[in-house]
Design a protein around this motif. Sequence first.
Motif, mmCIF file in Angstrom:
data_model
loop_
_atom_site.group_PDB
_atom_site.id
_atom_site.type_symbol
_atom_site.label_atom_id
_atom_site.label_comp_id
_atom_site.label_asym_id
_atom_site.label_seq_id
_atom_site.Cartn_x
_atom_site.Cartn_y
_atom_site.Cartn_z
ATOM 1 N N LEU A 103 18.537 70.907 6.729
ATOM 2 C CA LEU A 103 17.564 70.184 5.912
ATOM 3 C C LEU A 103 17.395 68.781 6.453
ATOM 4 O O LEU A 103 18.309 68.239 7.079
ATOM 5 C CB LEU A 103 17.997 70.119 4.444
ATOM 6 C CG LEU A 103 19.292 69.376 4.121
ATOM 7 C CD1 LEU A 103 19.198 68.749 2.755
ATOM 8 C CD2 LEU A 103 20.482 70.320 4.195
ATOM 9 N N GLN A 104 16.218 68.251 6.234
ATOM 10 C CA GLN A 104 15.990 66.851 6.596
ATOM 11 C C GLN A 104 15.565 66.095 5.341
ATOM 12 O O GLN A 104 16.382 65.478 4.685
ATOM 13 C CB GLN A 104 14.966 66.756 7.726
ATOM 14 C CG GLN A 104 15.564 67.227 9.051
ATOM 15 C CD GLN A 104 14.602 67.190 10.206
ATOM 16 O OE1 GLN A 104 13.690 66.375 10.254
ATOM 17 N NE2 GLN A 104 14.790 68.086 11.164
ATOM 18 N N CYS A 105 14.300 66.201 4.931
ATOM 19 C CA CYS A 105 13.916 65.508 3.684
ATOM 20 C C CYS A 105 14.470 66.236 2.463
ATOM 21 O O CYS A 105 14.658 65.637 1.414
ATOM 22 C CB CYS A 105 12.399 65.374 3.583
ATOM 23 S SG CYS A 105 11.563 66.882 3.068
ATOM 24 N N GLY A 106 14.711 67.542 2.590
ATOM 25 C CA GLY A 106 15.319 68.306 1.502
ATOM 26 C C GLY A 106 14.347 68.821 0.454
ATOM 27 O O GLY A 106 14.762 69.502 -0.482
ATOM 28 N N PHE A 107 13.066 68.537 0.628
ATOM 29 C CA PHE A 107 12.132 68.951 -0.426
ATOM 30 C C PHE A 107 12.064 70.470 -0.571
ATOM 31 O O PHE A 107 12.034 71.004 -1.682
ATOM 32 C CB PHE A 107 10.718 68.389 -0.161
ATOM 33 C CG PHE A 107 9.827 68.589 -1.341
ATOM 34 C CD1 PHE A 107 9.831 67.671 -2.389
ATOM 35 C CD2 PHE A 107 9.034 69.718 -1.462
ATOM 36 C CE1 PHE A 107 9.055 67.879 -3.522
ATOM 37 C CE2 PHE A 107 8.262 69.938 -2.593
ATOM 38 C CZ PHE A 107 8.265 69.011 -3.620
ATOM 39 N N CYS A 108 12.065 71.154 0.540
ATOM 40 C CA CYS A 108 11.949 72.619 0.506
ATOM 41 C C CYS A 108 13.279 73.303 0.197
ATOM 42 O O CYS A 108 13.319 74.508 -0.064
ATOM 43 C CB CYS A 108 11.469 73.114 1.873
ATOM 44 S SG CYS A 108 12.716 72.836 3.172
ATOM 45 N N CYS A 140 8.816 74.907 5.449
ATOM 46 C CA CYS A 140 9.541 73.654 5.690
ATOM 47 C C CYS A 140 8.744 72.843 6.693
ATOM 48 O O CYS A 140 8.380 73.338 7.756
ATOM 49 C CB CYS A 140 10.943 73.934 6.245
ATOM 50 S SG CYS A 140 11.823 72.417 6.672
ATOM 51 N N ARG A 141 8.491 71.595 6.356
ATOM 52 C CA ARG A 141 7.699 70.719 7.241
ATOM 53 C C ARG A 141 8.573 69.991 8.254
ATOM 54 O O ARG A 141 8.061 69.314 9.123
ATOM 55 C CB ARG A 141 6.967 69.670 6.403
ATOM 56 C CG ARG A 141 5.979 70.239 5.431
ATOM 57 C CD ARG A 141 4.709 70.628 6.135
ATOM 58 N NE ARG A 141 3.709 71.077 5.191
ATOM 59 C CZ ARG A 141 2.638 71.754 5.531
ATOM 60 N NH1 ARG A 141 2.442 72.087 6.782
ATOM 61 N NH2 ARG A 141 1.748 72.113 4.638
ATOM 62 N N CYS A 142 9.904 70.079 8.084
ATOM 63 C CA CYS A 142 10.770 69.198 8.873
ATOM 64 C C CYS A 142 11.599 69.896 9.948
ATOM 65 O O CYS A 142 11.749 69.361 11.039
ATOM 66 C CB CYS A 142 11.757 68.472 7.973
ATOM 67 S SG CYS A 142 11.059 67.532 6.635
#
Length: 177
Positions: A103-108, A140-142
């Motif tokens: 995960l990076q931003c974690g939104f997904c 996932c965008r990241c």
Amino acid sequence: MRSPLDTVIVQLVVNRKSYRQEVESRRTLADFLREDLELTGTHLGCEHGACGACTVLLNDAPVRSCLMLAAQAEGTHVRTVEGLSTDGELHPIQKAFKKHHALQCGFCTPGFLTASVALLEENPKPTEAEVREWLSGNICRCTGYQFIVDAVLDAAAEMRASDRAEGGRSAEATRTG
Ligand code: FES
Ligand code: FES
């Protein structure tokens, strides 16, 4: 003025806790979880079924909580990302996401975690292709997805090893007991 027809009483279990709650009949399950129960781990991205961020488990099956009404969850057991850990111990899939930087931003991430748990409960030994296919509805965008796939495969292996160890301990207890 609000008519009594605008609300319904919903009884359900969320993360092993029982609720009996009045809810607006048009309230989505996602809004019910986030706003009424304050379980904000379930995220809302697209709000029309395309991104998977709002995925929760309904009687063990992954569903888009933005597409369901809370009233439709009557009598079910809902699991959200908050319910994956046990007594403060992270679920193996959560540990694997951390270990593999999945995960990076974690939104997904809540949607990926709940969807992955459903996969591993149904198929404890998925192939990489099966993981990719199962998670193809989650966006996932990241991360580029590879680390997510690595994490799911690693969690699957960990869970199988832990089941084997548990089985060995039970057999030993039966022999000595
Ligand atoms: S917020 Fe439900 S699928 Fe995107
Ligand atoms: S980690 Fe940012 S959208 Fe997936």
